[in-house]
Motif scaffolding. Structure first.
Motif, PDB file in Angstrom:
ATOM      1  N   UNK A   1       0.856  -1.187   0.000  1.00 16.84           N
ATOM      2  CA  UNK A   1       0.000   0.000   0.000  1.00 16.84           C
ATOM      3  C   UNK A   1       0.890   1.234   0.000  1.00 16.84           C
ATOM      4  N   UNK A   2       0.389   2.363  -0.493  1.00 13.30           N
ATOM      5  CA  UNK A   2       1.189   3.592  -0.477  1.00 13.30           C
ATOM      6  C   UNK A   2       1.530   4.058   0.933  1.00 13.30           C
ATOM      7  N   UNK A   3       0.793   3.567   1.921  1.00 16.76           N
ATOM      8  CA  UNK A   3       1.051   3.968   3.306  1.00 16.76           C
ATOM      9  C   UNK A   3       2.196   3.178   3.937  1.00 16.76           C
ATOM     10  N   UNK A   4       2.583   2.068   3.309  1.00 19.64           N
ATOM     11  CA  UNK A   4       3.666   1.250   3.853  1.00 19.64           C
ATOM     12  C   UNK A   4       5.004   1.925   3.572  1.00 19.64           C
ATOM     13  N   UNK A   5       5.932   1.837   4.502  1.00 20.99           N
ATOM     14  CA  UNK A   5       7.235   2.473   4.360  1.00 20.99           C
ATOM     15  C   UNK A   5       8.358   1.463   4.599  1.00 20.99           C
TER      16      UNK A   5
ATOM     17  N   UNK B   1      -1.029   1.509  -9.788  1.00 20.68           N
ATOM     18  CA  UNK B   1      -1.403   2.838 -10.289  1.00 20.68           C
ATOM     19  C   UNK B   1      -0.960   3.929  -9.319  1.00 20.68           C
ATOM     20  N   UNK B   2      -0.062   3.605  -8.411  1.00 18.06           N
ATOM     21  CA  UNK B   2       0.426   4.608  -7.470  1.00 18.06           C
ATOM     22  C   UNK B   2       1.080   5.749  -8.237  1.00 18.06           C
ATOM     23  N   UNK B   3       0.945   6.950  -7.710  1.00 18.65           N
ATOM     24  CA  UNK B   3       1.631   8.083  -8.309  1.00 18.65           C
ATOM     25  C   UNK B   3       3.128   8.000  -8.023  1.00 18.65           C
TER      26      UNK B   3
ATOM     27  N   UNK C   1       5.067   6.406  -4.680  1.00 17.40           N
ATOM     28  CA  UNK C   1       6.150   5.425  -4.754  1.00 17.40           C
ATOM     29  C   UNK C   1       7.407   5.974  -4.092  1.00 17.40           C
ATOM     30  N   UNK C   2       7.726   7.232  -4.394  1.00 20.38           N
ATOM     31  CA  UNK C   2       8.912   7.852  -3.802  1.00 20.38           C
ATOM     32  C   UNK C   2       8.821   7.875  -2.284  1.00 20.38           C
ATOM     33  N   UNK C   3       7.668   8.235  -1.758  1.00 14.38           N
ATOM     34  CA  UNK C   3       7.482   8.324  -0.309  1.00 14.38           C
ATOM     35  C   UNK C   3       7.602   6.946   0.330  1.00 14.38           C
ATOM     36  N   UNK C   4       6.955   5.935  -0.267  1.00 16.30           N
ATOM     37  CA  UNK C   4       6.986   4.586   0.302  1.00 16.30           C
ATOM     38  C   UNK C   4       8.409   4.008   0.308  1.00 16.30           C
ATOM     39  N   UNK C   5       9.204   4.384  -0.694  1.00 20.72           N
ATOM     40  CA  UNK C   5      10.566   3.863  -0.794  1.00 20.72           C
ATOM     41  C   UNK C   5      11.574   4.699  -0.006  1.00 20.72           C
ATOM     42  N   UNK C   6      11.093   5.740   0.676  1.00 21.53           N
ATOM     43  CA  UNK C   6      11.959   6.484   1.579  1.00 21.53           C
ATOM     44  C   UNK C   6      12.690   7.658   0.978  1.00 21.53           C
ATOM     45  N   UNK C   7      12.243   8.132  -0.191  1.00 22.82           N
ATOM     46  CA  UNK C   7      12.885   9.290  -0.806  1.00 22.82           C
ATOM     47  C   UNK C   7      12.225  10.577  -0.313  1.00 22.82           C
TER      48      UNK C   7
END
Length: 313
Positions: free
Chosen positions: A218-222, A274-276, A280-286
């Motif tokens: 999910x986009x909320x996962x980090x 379909x994540x923006x 994706x950047x936020x979830x991957x820690x950027x």
């Protein structure tokens, strides 16, 4: 890492087949034996298969599948094309996606929880078996003779599941172990007898820890662990020692290995969701999309937006 529970698996089966849940659950599912069940593909009205809408699904249970027909198994960083007769061992640690090429696939598979084969019951530590190592992709093409042997084991499972034998779960464990031994015989000798030094153990622990961060569902996962120091701290070693060991065993630094795996996950998310780009950047820690885009372009030579467009063609 969040894994899909058995309840979700059975929900998919009942929605797909129209069967009542009570008809699918084996006796003793709530008892202290762990969970086990066996299914057959290709029965009339049945459509048991991995959902294509959930790429690289990671389950909370183990699965052994015998597939007949041409298939592709996609992992986050590779794909395996399998001709007729394939035996596949799936672990909760390695997400995957099954794509059958042929209509009317036939085969059999069983699912079981770690508790079903816990050492007290079976004497086996699943994660210590070469078949279920986090860094392995255990899928094997079978000869006709090997396929017949595997089919016979699954048929005995089906027969035992339908019986009222008081010790049937003990017997089912034996059949599961028999399938595992068949798979281990199909592995290269070098995989079955690895050189197990302190460096190899640390490398294995690092790879396992790295894989545990994925997939992001999910986009909320980090990502919990992002840097070489994060991994070194978690493994209780100095970052310089971790770097030295990984360089010796893999030829690559901790930072390089982490970056490569993040890039692989980014590719999967760009292809399959379909994540923006911001999500994706936020979830991957950027810190932002610009940092993510620069990282992705360094790793793969193309901007993430362009990569996504290419994947859609």
């Amino acid at each position: 890492m969040k894994a899909a529970p058995l309840a979700e698996f059975y929900h998919d089966v009942t929605a797909c087949t129209g069967a009542e849940l009570s008809a699918l659950l084996p006796d003793g599912i709530q008892q202290d034996v762990g969970h086990f069940n066996v299914f057959e593909l290709g029965l009339p009205g049945q459509c048991l298969r991995e959902k294509p809408t959930v790429p690289y699904a990671c389950r909370s249970f183990y699965k052994i599948s015998l597939l007949r027909g041409r298939n592709r198994i996609d992992y986050p960083d590779s794909s395996l094309d399998l001709a007729q007769n394939a035996l596949i061992f799936s672990t909760p640690k390695v997400p995957h996606y099954w794509l059958p090429y042929n209509a009317g696939q036939t085969g059999l598979f069983c699912v079981f929880t770690p508790e079903f084969l816990r050492p007290a019951n079976s004497g086996v530590v699943l994660d210590e078996l070469p078949l279920f190592k986090a860094e392995g992709y255990p899928a094997f093409q079978l000869s006709d003779e090997q396929e017949a042997r595997a089919t016979a084991i699954f048929r005995r499972m089906q027969e035992e599941m339908a019986s009222d034998y008081i010790y049937k779960y003990d017997l089912l464990r034996t059949y599961v172990l028999e399938l595992m031994h068949l798979g281990q015989k199909l592995q290269p000798t070098t995989a079955l007898h690895p050189a197990y030094s302190a460096a190899a153990r640390l490398t294995s622990l690092f790879i396992e820890l790295l894989e545990q961060q994925f997939p992001l569902e999910t986009p909320q996962q980090r990502l919990r662990l992002r840097t070489a120091t994060d991994y070194a701290d978690h493994l209780a070693v100095h970052v310089n020692h971790l770097n030295k060991v990984l360089k010796e065993t893999t030829g690559r630094t901790t930072t390089d290995l982490v970056a490569t795996r993040i890039a692989q996950e980014a590719k999967a998310l760009l292809r399959q969701t379909t994540w923006t780009l911001a999500e994706i950047a936020d979830a991957l820690g950027f810190a932002d999309v610009a940092h993510f885009s620069n990282f992705f372009k360094r790793q793969l030579g193309v901007a993430p937006g362009a990569f996504r467009l290419q994947a859609l063609v």
